[in-house]
Write a protein that holds these residues in place. Sequence first.
Motif, PDB file in Angstrom:
ATOM      1  N   ARG A  81     -12.146  65.428 -39.818  1.00 12.28           N
ATOM      2  CA  ARG A  81     -12.540  64.994 -41.164  1.00 12.28           C
ATOM      3  C   ARG A  81     -13.347  63.698 -41.156  1.00 12.28           C
ATOM      4  NH1 ARG A  81      -7.531  64.367 -44.927  1.00 12.28           N
ATOM      5  NH2 ARG A  81      -9.198  63.828 -46.386  1.00 12.28           N
ATOM      6  N   PHE A  82     -12.966  62.751 -40.297  1.00 12.80           N
ATOM      7  CA  PHE A  82     -13.514  61.412 -40.409  1.00 12.80           C
ATOM      8  C   PHE A  82     -14.389  60.974 -39.231  1.00 12.80           C
ATOM      9  CE2 PHE A  82      -9.379  61.244 -42.742  1.00 12.80           C
ATOM     10  CZ  PHE A  82      -9.928  61.187 -44.013  1.00 12.80           C
ATOM     11  N   GLY A  83     -14.317  61.689 -38.094  1.00 11.38           N
ATOM     12  CA  GLY A  83     -15.109  61.263 -36.948  1.00 11.38           C
ATOM     13  C   GLY A  83     -14.487  60.091 -36.217  1.00 11.38           C
ATOM     14  N   TRP A  84     -15.141  59.698 -35.122  1.00 11.45           N
ATOM     15  CA  TRP A  84     -14.555  58.707 -34.238  1.00 11.45           C
ATOM     16  C   TRP A  84     -14.373  57.341 -34.898  1.00 11.45           C
ATOM     17  CZ3 TRP A  84     -11.697  58.340 -30.196  1.00 11.45           C
ATOM     18  CH2 TRP A  84     -11.584  57.109 -29.546  1.00 11.45           C
ATOM     19  N   SER A  85     -15.354  56.868 -35.632  1.00 10.56           N
ATOM     20  CA  SER A  85     -15.302  55.504 -36.151  1.00 10.56           C
ATOM     21  C   SER A  85     -14.148  55.289 -37.122  1.00 10.56           C
ATOM     22  CB  SER A  85     -16.624  55.138 -36.824  1.00 10.56           C
ATOM     23  OG  SER A  85     -16.878  55.998 -37.914  1.00 10.56           O
ATOM     24  N   ALA A  86     -13.766  56.333 -37.871  1.00  9.59           N
ATOM     25  CA  ALA A  86     -12.675  56.210 -38.844  1.00  9.59           C
ATOM     26  C   ALA A  86     -11.386  56.866 -38.351  1.00  9.59           C
ATOM     27  CB  ALA A  86     -13.092  56.824 -40.179  1.00  9.59           C
ATOM     28  N   PHE A  87     -11.355  57.260 -37.096  1.00 12.13           N
ATOM     29  CA  PHE A  87     -10.170  57.878 -36.503  1.00 12.13           C
ATOM     30  C   PHE A  87      -9.248  56.769 -36.009  1.00 12.13           C
ATOM     31  CE2 PHE A  87      -8.212  59.685 -32.557  1.00 12.13           C
ATOM     32  CZ  PHE A  87      -7.417  60.643 -33.160  1.00 12.13           C
ATOM     33  N   THR A  88      -8.052  56.659 -36.598  1.00 12.61           N
ATOM     34  CA  THR A  88      -7.144  55.564 -36.250  1.00 12.61           C
ATOM     35  C   THR A  88      -5.739  56.081 -35.964  1.00 12.61           C
ATOM     36  OG1 THR A  88      -6.413  55.167 -38.535  1.00 12.61           O
ATOM     37  CG2 THR A  88      -8.430  54.029 -37.791  1.00 12.61           C
ATOM     38  N   MET A  89      -5.006  55.314 -35.189  1.00 10.93           N
ATOM     39  CA  MET A  89      -3.616  55.651 -34.918  1.00 10.93           C
ATOM     40  C   MET A  89      -2.794  55.586 -36.202  1.00 10.93           C
ATOM     41  SD  MET A  89      -3.420  56.358 -31.638  1.00 10.93           S
ATOM     42  CE  MET A  89      -2.122  55.871 -30.493  1.00 10.93           C
ATOM     43  N   LEU A  93       3.534  57.262 -31.746  1.00  8.96           N
ATOM     44  CA  LEU A  93       2.267  57.565 -31.087  1.00  8.96           C
ATOM     45  C   LEU A  93       2.113  56.733 -29.821  1.00  8.96           C
ATOM     46  CD1 LEU A  93       1.768  58.658 -34.028  1.00  8.96           C
ATOM     47  CD2 LEU A  93      -0.634  58.076 -33.666  1.00  8.96           C
ATOM     48  N   TYR A  94       2.409  55.443 -29.929  1.00 10.24           N
ATOM     49  CA  TYR A  94       2.195  54.564 -28.781  1.00 10.24           C
ATOM     50  C   TYR A  94       3.207  54.794 -27.666  1.00 10.24           C
ATOM     51  CZ  TYR A  94      -1.509  51.980 -31.116  1.00 10.24           C
ATOM     52  OH  TYR A  94      -2.697  51.629 -31.719  1.00 10.24           O
ATOM     53  N   ARG A  95       4.334  55.429 -27.970  1.00  8.16           N
ATOM     54  CA  ARG A  95       5.258  55.806 -26.897  1.00  8.16           C
ATOM     55  C   ARG A  95       4.682  56.949 -26.068  1.00  8.16           C
ATOM     56  NH1 ARG A  95       9.523  54.914 -30.732  1.00  8.16           N
ATOM     57  NH2 ARG A  95       9.523  57.128 -31.286  1.00  8.16           N
ATOM     58  N   ARG A  96       3.745  57.685 -26.643  1.00  3.34           N
ATOM     59  CA  ARG A  96       3.178  58.862 -25.976  1.00  3.34           C
ATOM     60  C   ARG A  96       1.754  58.627 -25.461  1.00  3.34           C
ATOM     61  NH1 ARG A  96       6.757  60.240 -29.823  1.00  3.34           N
ATOM     62  NH2 ARG A  96       7.982  62.169 -29.600  1.00  3.34           N
ATOM     63  N   TRP A  97       0.977  57.831 -26.193  1.00  6.61           N
ATOM     64  CA  TRP A  97      -0.416  57.593 -25.826  1.00  6.61           C
ATOM     65  C   TRP A  97      -0.735  56.108 -25.957  1.00  6.61           C
ATOM     66  CZ3 TRP A  97       1.040  61.661 -29.081  1.00  6.61           C
ATOM     67  CH2 TRP A  97       0.839  62.952 -28.564  1.00  6.61           C
ATOM     68  N   PRO A  98      -1.471  55.539 -25.015  1.00 13.68           N
ATOM     69  CA  PRO A  98      -1.772  54.109 -25.075  1.00 13.68           C
ATOM     70  C   PRO A  98      -2.845  53.744 -26.088  1.00 13.68           C
ATOM     71  CG  PRO A  98      -2.828  55.095 -23.163  1.00 13.68           C
ATOM     72  CD  PRO A  98      -1.953  56.161 -23.771  1.00 13.68           C
ATOM     73  N   ASP A  99      -3.690  54.723 -26.466  1.00 11.14           N
ATOM     74  CA  ASP A  99      -4.779  54.423 -27.393  1.00 11.14           C
ATOM     75  C   ASP A  99      -5.274  55.723 -28.025  1.00 11.14           C
ATOM     76  OD1 ASP A  99      -6.580  55.694 -25.491  1.00 11.14           O
ATOM     77  OD2 ASP A  99      -6.487  53.817 -24.353  1.00 11.14           O
ATOM     78  N   LYS A 100      -6.181  55.587 -28.988  1.00  9.03           N
ATOM     79  CA  LYS A 100      -6.625  56.758 -29.740  1.00  9.03           C
ATOM     80  C   LYS A 100      -7.506  57.683 -28.905  1.00  9.03           C
ATOM     81  CE  LYS A 100     -10.788  54.911 -32.076  1.00  9.03           C
ATOM     82  NZ  LYS A 100     -11.434  54.757 -33.401  1.00  9.03           N
ATOM     83  N   ALA A 101      -8.211  57.162 -27.914  1.00  8.81           N
ATOM     84  CA  ALA A 101      -9.032  58.014 -27.060  1.00  8.81           C
ATOM     85  C   ALA A 101      -8.159  58.968 -26.254  1.00  8.81           C
ATOM     86  CB  ALA A 101      -9.898  57.163 -26.132  1.00  8.81           C
ATOM     87  N   SER A 102      -7.067  58.453 -25.678  1.00 10.80           N
ATOM     88  CA  SER A 102      -6.151  59.294 -24.904  1.00 10.80           C
ATOM     89  C   SER A 102      -5.512  60.359 -25.784  1.00 10.80           C
ATOM     90  CB  SER A 102      -5.058  58.437 -24.259  1.00 10.80           C
ATOM     91  OG  SER A 102      -5.611  57.492 -23.375  1.00 10.80           O
ATOM     92  N   LEU A 103      -5.124  59.963 -26.992  1.00  9.35           N
ATOM     93  CA  LEU A 103      -4.528  60.901 -27.932  1.00  9.35           C
ATOM     94  C   LEU A 103      -5.516  62.006 -28.282  1.00  9.35           C
ATOM     95  CD1 LEU A 103      -2.619  62.022 -30.071  1.00  9.35           C
ATOM     96  CD2 LEU A 103      -3.323  60.150 -31.591  1.00  9.35           C
ATOM     97  N   LEU A 104      -6.744  61.636 -28.606  1.00  9.59           N
ATOM     98  CA  LEU A 104      -7.733  62.630 -29.004  1.00  9.59           C
ATOM     99  C   LEU A 104      -8.032  63.608 -27.876  1.00  9.59           C
ATOM    100  CD1 LEU A 104      -9.750  63.793 -31.006  1.00  9.59           C
ATOM    101  CD2 LEU A 104     -11.417  62.106 -30.173  1.00  9.59           C
ATOM    102  N   LEU A 105      -8.212  63.108 -26.668  1.00  8.76           N
ATOM    103  CA  LEU A 105      -8.537  63.992 -25.548  1.00  8.76           C
ATOM    104  C   LEU A 105      -7.386  64.943 -25.238  1.00  8.76           C
ATOM    105  CD1 LEU A 105     -10.438  61.529 -23.204  1.00  8.76           C
ATOM    106  CD2 LEU A 105     -11.391  63.451 -24.473  1.00  8.76           C
ATOM    107  N   ASP A 106      -6.155  64.441 -25.291  1.00  7.08           N
ATOM    108  CA  ASP A 106      -4.998  65.319 -25.078  1.00  7.08           C
ATOM    109  C   ASP A 106      -4.910  66.373 -26.169  1.00  7.08           C
ATOM    110  OD1 ASP A 106      -4.162  64.208 -22.743  1.00  7.08           O
ATOM    111  OD2 ASP A 106      -2.424  63.166 -23.556  1.00  7.08           O
ATOM    112  N   ALA A 107      -5.179  65.967 -27.407  1.00  6.51           N
ATOM    113  CA  ALA A 107      -5.106  66.909 -28.529  1.00  6.51           C
ATOM    114  C   ALA A 107      -6.167  67.991 -28.409  1.00  6.51           C
ATOM    115  CB  ALA A 107      -5.265  66.152 -29.850  1.00  6.51           C
ATOM    116  N   LEU A 108      -7.390  67.603 -28.086  1.00  5.05           N
ATOM    117  CA  LEU A 108      -8.470  68.572 -27.918  1.00  5.05           C
ATOM    118  C   LEU A 108      -8.150  69.548 -26.791  1.00  5.05           C
ATOM    119  CD1 LEU A 108     -11.495  66.125 -28.278  1.00  5.05           C
ATOM    120  CD2 LEU A 108     -10.940  67.995 -29.848  1.00  5.05           C
TER     121      LEU A 108
END
Length: 201
Positions: free
Chosen positions: A29-37, A51-66
Amino acid sequence: MGIDATRGRPRDPLVSGRIIDAALVEYSRFGWSAFTMDGVARKAGVGKAALYRRWPDKASLLLDALEARSAIISTISVTGDLLADLTSLGAALLEHFLDPYGWATLRAAVDAASDTPSVAGFHDRLVATHREAATDLFERYVVAGDLSSVVSADVMAEQFFGAVLMHVLALPPEERARVRAASRHVAGPIVDLFLAGARTR
């Protein structure tokens, strides 16, 4: 570092699944710039600490989700029936791109192609993996003599993926659900056209 690399007590897979789904919805919906934890946590109905117990940052979360929601594309098997295998691949691609989460994959591909630094891992973890699996399928049928060797298997894979993707992008919104429900039927003409040019003569 993904959800399998964390330490401590086991994580609830249901919570992890909710977070992954929420991450893809937020990103699409929002793209990378507005994608936040924070946004993902609110969408998933969990605290940001989860979230932070599972992923250190939003890039790691996004790549795992994809990666988690597009794995089906790289699991198409080679059965020895060329028509059936390409129909299965075409149907899987249609279902993926027509799924709400599939749009997140497309958005990430565009962001990665435009050199968005934080999505740089997208190519190595998803594009290369899916391309390798598809190329292997086409290469096996080239070796078996079912497909022409005039062009390389990776070019065949690109053309096939491109044909399916363009079909999806050309669909009016009201047709998306119908096409997804009839993915194998819809994939048929795409496969037939591809084979008309790619079969051994």
